[in-house]
Design a protein around this motif. Structure first.
Motif, PDB file in Angstrom:
ATOM      1  N   SER A   5       0.828  -1.200   0.000  1.00  0.00           N
ATOM      2  CA  SER A   5       0.000   0.000   0.000  1.00  0.00           C
ATOM      3  C   SER A   5       0.868   1.258   0.000  1.00  0.00           C
ATOM      4  O   SER A   5       0.594   2.216  -0.725  1.00  0.00           O
ATOM      5  CB  SER A   5      -0.914  -0.014   1.228  1.00  0.00           C
ATOM      6  N   HIS A   8       2.217   1.943  -3.439  1.00  0.00           N
ATOM      7  CA  HIS A   8       1.280   2.004  -4.562  1.00  0.00           C
ATOM      8  C   HIS A   8       1.111   3.452  -5.042  1.00  0.00           C
ATOM      9  O   HIS A   8       0.857   4.361  -4.249  1.00  0.00           O
ATOM     10  CB  HIS A   8      -0.082   1.434  -4.166  1.00  0.00           C
ATOM     11  N   MET A  11      -1.965   5.386  -3.786  1.00  0.00           N
ATOM     12  CA  MET A  11      -1.887   5.826  -2.393  1.00  0.00           C
ATOM     13  C   MET A  11      -0.919   7.002  -2.272  1.00  0.00           C
ATOM     14  O   MET A  11      -1.193   7.980  -1.569  1.00  0.00           O
ATOM     15  CB  MET A  11      -1.437   4.675  -1.491  1.00  0.00           C
ATOM     16  N   HIS A  37      -4.328   3.354   8.958  1.00  0.00           N
ATOM     17  CA  HIS A  37      -3.744   2.119   8.432  1.00  0.00           C
ATOM     18  C   HIS A  37      -3.106   1.229   9.489  1.00  0.00           C
ATOM     19  O   HIS A  37      -2.891   0.045   9.228  1.00  0.00           O
ATOM     20  CB  HIS A  37      -2.696   2.429   7.364  1.00  0.00           C
TER      21      HIS A  37
END
Length: 178
Positions: A5, A8, A11, A37
């Protein structure tokens, strides 16, 4: 999953980490990393921790060259150096290549007890009840931490739990219409 994540492009763009530099750190991703998160709003961090979280994540960006496809790219020249501390995670951070530091920090957060409780509470809220039972949260958090943060054993235990087998109408406190 946390590392995937963090790398990415969607993100990195959405939470503005592509714009975060050592000269102008953007705290959006550092804050959301802690608040949403990982450890959660009651995880025991403060404003200084959020700023240091952002500083640790500087350099994580995307490749903006014309033929790159816009994938993940670490920009050493954007990385803040100097001592950083977030909760009990501490590092001298003297290396301009801060990517190993960022990966170490993400692993620290993933393995943090508060992350286990926060994540398991969210899973219970989603799949079992709007009000997670503390015993179930504790049991699932233990499984999360002892299985190396693997989510599959947590989900298997959640769905096999007696709490999960309660009919949905009773779980939410709503009565079904007859």
């Amino acid at each position: 999953m946390l590392i995937a994540s963090a790398k990415h492009p969607a993100m990195l763009n959405y939470l503005n980490n592509v714009d975060s530099t050592k000269f102008e750190p953007n705290e959006n991703y550092g804050r959301e990393l802690l608040e949403l998160h990982t450890v959660g709003i009651s995880g025991g961090y403060n404003e200084t921790d959020m700023r240091n979280s952002a500083l640790i994540m500087t350099g994580m960006s995307i490749d903006e060259s014309p033929d790159s496809g816009g994938g993940y790219y670490y920009k050493e020249y954007n990385h803040h150096t100097g001592h950083v501390k977030v909760m009990k995670f501490s590092n001298g951070n003297g290396n301009p290549n801060g990517e190993p530091l960022a990966m170490s920090y993400l692993k620290y957060l993933a393995n943090h007890q508060a992350t286990a409780y926060n994540l398991c509470g969210k899973l219970i809220t989603r799949f079992v009840s709007d009000i997670p039972q503390p015993k179930l949260v504790k049991r699932l958090a233990h499984i999360y931490l002892t299985s190396g943060t693997a989510i599959k054993p947590v989900l298997l235990a959640l769905f096999a739990s007696t709490e999960s087998s309660t009919p949905p109408a009773r779980r939410s406190g709503l009565r079904t219409r007859t």
